[in-house]
Design an enzyme around this catalytic site. Structure first.
Site, PDB file in Angstrom:
ATOM      1  CG  ASP A   1      12.582   2.386  -0.601  1.00 55.97           C
ATOM      2  OD1 ASP A   1      13.235   3.262  -0.015  1.00 55.97           O
ATOM      3  OD2 ASP A   1      12.639   2.185  -1.836  1.00 55.97           O
ATOM      4  NE  ARG A   2       4.580   2.322   5.827  1.00 58.80           N
ATOM      5  CZ  ARG A   2       3.594   3.132   6.199  1.00 58.80           C
ATOM      6  NH1 ARG A   2       3.663   4.415   5.898  1.00 58.80           N
ATOM      7  NH2 ARG A   2       2.554   2.675   6.855  1.00 58.80           N
TER       8      ARG A   2
END
Length: 322
Positions: free
Chosen positions: A144-145
């Site tokens: 995930d970012r």
């Protein structure tokens, strides 16, 4: 609002991306772009799967190669554009392991693994710019970012296939460090709760525990306690669902620090006051069998200095209150 399409980027479909419709995939990837625009680019053939035009109802298969456009969204209120040079300068110093077959980097929190959602460049695009003579370079998995830590990429198609096979056979091992709310109970070492993907009122994908979801298992081990404020836990994944650690931590009643999607606002503010500025979820280690020589490779990604300093401050605060 205007939409600018430029040179296409390439994505290889990973196991956790498979079996979703291409229109839904694009809608989630190209945030801010209306569905009418997505259907238009599908009709015009800008998006290609395995070098062929595709229909909106096509379901992605593991290993599919998607070519889709970068989208730059411009408006008076919002403009996101990350320069390639900035990405490259950061990532060159964050490479943890590299040979002719794979690259392992310590991805910072806040950097996406690929372009999209208003970002012209992600980790994969920057690394391709860093290694222009590498003819093949693809993500082996995703983070995930907001999550930092070990991210693995393949430099050969054969390496990608072999590493995907290791993920399917669960021989690749990943461990995370997470700071969770409150005092994690010593008796909770395994959470086995099925996860179901949903769409919330903001049209974002979320996961929730549901009996009709996919089987999901996470292992937790206490690393350090900070009185009743928080607990640092080591986390291992048996399955690899989207947001699995974050949702299982919430399911246990101990959401991860600064998890804006699944966490507690009151807990967030307490930690912000102490100095935490990001989601405290870090992919600490990754081990795999090398696709060429068969050796066991073990990559460690240290916490960044900001997280280390925050933990030192948290320890100091706990000591002063004893």
């Amino acid at each position: 609002m205007k939409y600018f399409f430029c040179k296409s980027n390439r994505i290889i479909v990973l196991p956790d991306m498979a079996f979703q419709r291409i229109d839904n995939f694009l809608h989630a990837r190209l945030k801010g772009v209306p569905r009418s625009m997505i259907y238009r680019i599908l009709r015009t053939g800008i998006v290609r799967i395995n070098q062929k035009r595709t229909k909106p109802q096509y379901k992605l298969q593991n290993g599919d190669e998607i070519k889709l456009p970068y989208v730059e969204i411009r408006s008076q209120q919002h403009k996101i554009d990350i320069g390639k040079k900035t990405f490259c300068a950061k990532l060159e110093d964050l490479i943890l392991y590299e040979d002719d077959y794979v690259i392992g980097i310590n991805k910072p929190s806040g950097l996406a693994v690929h372009g999209g959602s208003g970002l012209r460049f992600g980790v994969i695009e920057a690394l391709r710019a860093l290694r222009p003579n590498t003819s093949f370079l693809e993500l082996v998995h995703r983070l995930d970012r907001a999550t930092s830590g070990v991210l693995l990429l393949a430099k050969k198609r054969s390496s990608l296939r072999m590493l995907h096979e290791q993920f399917r056979e669960k021989t690749i091992k990943k461990e995370y460090l997470a700071l969770v709310q409150g005092e994690w109970p010593t008796h909770i070492t395994v959470i086995d709760a099925p996860l179901l993907k949903s769409i919330n009122i903001n049209n974002s994908r979320i996961m929730r525990v549901h009996k009709e979801g996919k089987p999901s298992t996470t292992l937790f081990k206490i690393e350090e306690k900070y009185k009743k404020i928080a607990t640092l836990v080591k986390v291992s994944l048996i399955t690899g669902r989207m947001h699995q650690i974050r949702v299982h931590a919430l399911h246990a009643g101990h959401p991860i620090a600064l998890d804006d999607r699944y966490g507690s606002n009151e807990f967030h503010q307490t930690l912000r006051d102490i100095g935490l500025q990001r989601l405290f979820l870090h992919a600490n280690t990754l081990s795999f069998i090398h696709p060429h020589n068969g050796k066991n490779i073990f990559i460690i990604a240290p916490l960044d200095q900001k997280l280390k300093k925050f933990l030192e401050k948290l320890r100091s605060l706990v000591k002063t209150t004893l």
